[in-house]
Structures are given as structure tokens and as C-alpha cells.
Design an enzyme around this catalytic site. Structure first.
Site, PDB file in Angstrom:
ATOM      1  N   CYS A 139       0.829  -1.211   0.000  1.00 18.42           N
ATOM      2  CA  CYS A 139       0.000   0.000   0.000  1.00 18.42           C
ATOM      3  C   CYS A 139       0.863   1.261   0.000  1.00 18.42           C
ATOM      4  CB  CYS A 139      -0.960  -0.006   1.186  1.00 18.42           C
ATOM      5  SG  CYS A 139      -0.161  -0.239   2.776  1.00 18.42           S
ATOM      6  N   HIS A 140       2.135   1.130   0.389  1.00 22.88           N
ATOM      7  CA  HIS A 140       3.017   2.303   0.354  1.00 22.88           C
ATOM      8  C   HIS A 140       3.272   2.776  -1.078  1.00 22.88           C
ATOM      9  CE1 HIS A 140       5.709  -1.186   0.020  1.00 22.88           C
ATOM     10  NE2 HIS A 140       6.528  -0.390  -0.658  1.00 22.88           N
TER      11      HIS A 140
END
Length: 171
Positions: A139-140
Site C-alpha cells: 500500500c506504500h
């Protein structure tokens, strides 16, 4: 013999970025913590005690890949994920996020469009905020359309560090 349907194993792996906690069920990796400064902090994040650590060698191949990842090396995580408890929408978002290659980013809107829900960028962000498997579900790598970082469960500073590390490692 006891049924193993709720059998969970826990492990810790020391990486260059800190201690990462791992929770595994028979379906796959259930939870991964972001690096913590010490063993105790990682245990607290997992909500277990030292005696609960039963994952051989901290997680075997996964542990090795996490170490390499935090050294900035491009790593592909092929572990099975246990997404029990995640909604169908969250699972779609997580699968789409897993398709973003190491060192690259997509916007929340691009991810929303990729799962056939253009206009759901905010909902995508909320789903990623609930991601139980940071790094494995990267998700980064999802950022705001204006180039801003957006949010991150581990803090925006951590997100920035992960993205910079991946850019260096991609070369």
C-alpha cells in the site's frame, strides 16, 4: 486431534529496518507489522508474548525475503495471504495493489479504476488504511494523484522512506 482451523503461528524477523512481526494461519500470512525498534515493540504490535512465537526460523523464506526487501532489494512476495475478514472490496483493492511493481507507484484513483470503480479513490484509501499486511500488500506504493504521498498506517515518513528505498533498489 484438535482442528487447526484457527491455528495461528507467530514469528519475528529482524531486518535492517527493525523487527517485523508475522502472523500465519493455515490459509497464509494473516498479518505483518511494520518494523519496530525492538523485539518487545514488535511483540506488542502483534499482541503476543515471547512464548507464543512458534513460526520456525521466524518465517523461513518469508523472513529472508523481508530482510532483502528492507535492504532495498527488489523482492517478489509469493506467499499466500489470509484475507479472512476483509470485505470483497478490500480484497479487490489489495489484489490490485499487489500488482504494482517494486519501485513504482499508482494513484488511489488509478487503483480505483483498475478494479472497475472509478471515482472510488477515497474508498480505496480507506481500504488500504485497513491493510493488515503492509509490504506484502504494498500500500506504500499508492500515492495521491497530485504526487503527494497520501496517508499510511505507519506514518507518511515511513511511506516516504519505503518509496525512496525502492527507487534506489530498482536501479
Amino acid at each position: 486431534m484438535k482442528p487447526t482451523s484457527h491455528h495461528r503461528k507467530y514469528g519475528l524477523v529482524e531486518t535492517g529496518a527493525g523487527w517485523v512481526g508475522i502472523e500465519v494461519t493455515e490459509k497464509g500470512v494473516k498479518r505483518l507489522t511494520l518494523p519496530a525498534e525492538g523485539r518487545q515493540a514488535a511483540l506488542a504490535e502483534l499482541g503476543v508474548e515471547e512464548k507464543d512465537l512458534t513460526l520456525e526460523s521466524g518465517g523461513g523464506g518469508l523472513a529472508d525475503r523481508l530482510k532483502h526487501f528492507f535492504m532495498g532489494e527488489p523482492v517478489v512476495f509469493k506467499e499466500g495471504l489470509d484475507l479472512t475478514g476483509a470485505t470483497e472490496f478490500q480484497q479487490q483493492v489489495y489484489r490490485a495493489a499487489c500488482g504494482i511493481p517494486f519501485g513504482e507507484t499508482k494513484s488511489y484513483g488509478e487503483l480505483a479504476a483498475a478494479i472497475g470503480k472509478p471515482g472510488a479513490a477515497r474508498a480505496v484509501g480507506q481500504a488500504l488504511g485497513a491493510n493488515p499486511l503492509p509490504i506484502l500488500i504494498p500500500c506504500h506504493r499508492v500515492v495521491a494523484a497530485d504526487g503527494g504521498l497520501g496517508g499510511f498506517s505507519g506514518g507518511v515518513e515511513t511511506k516516504q522512506q519505503l518509496l525512496e528505498m525502492e527507487k534506489k533498489g530498482k536501479k
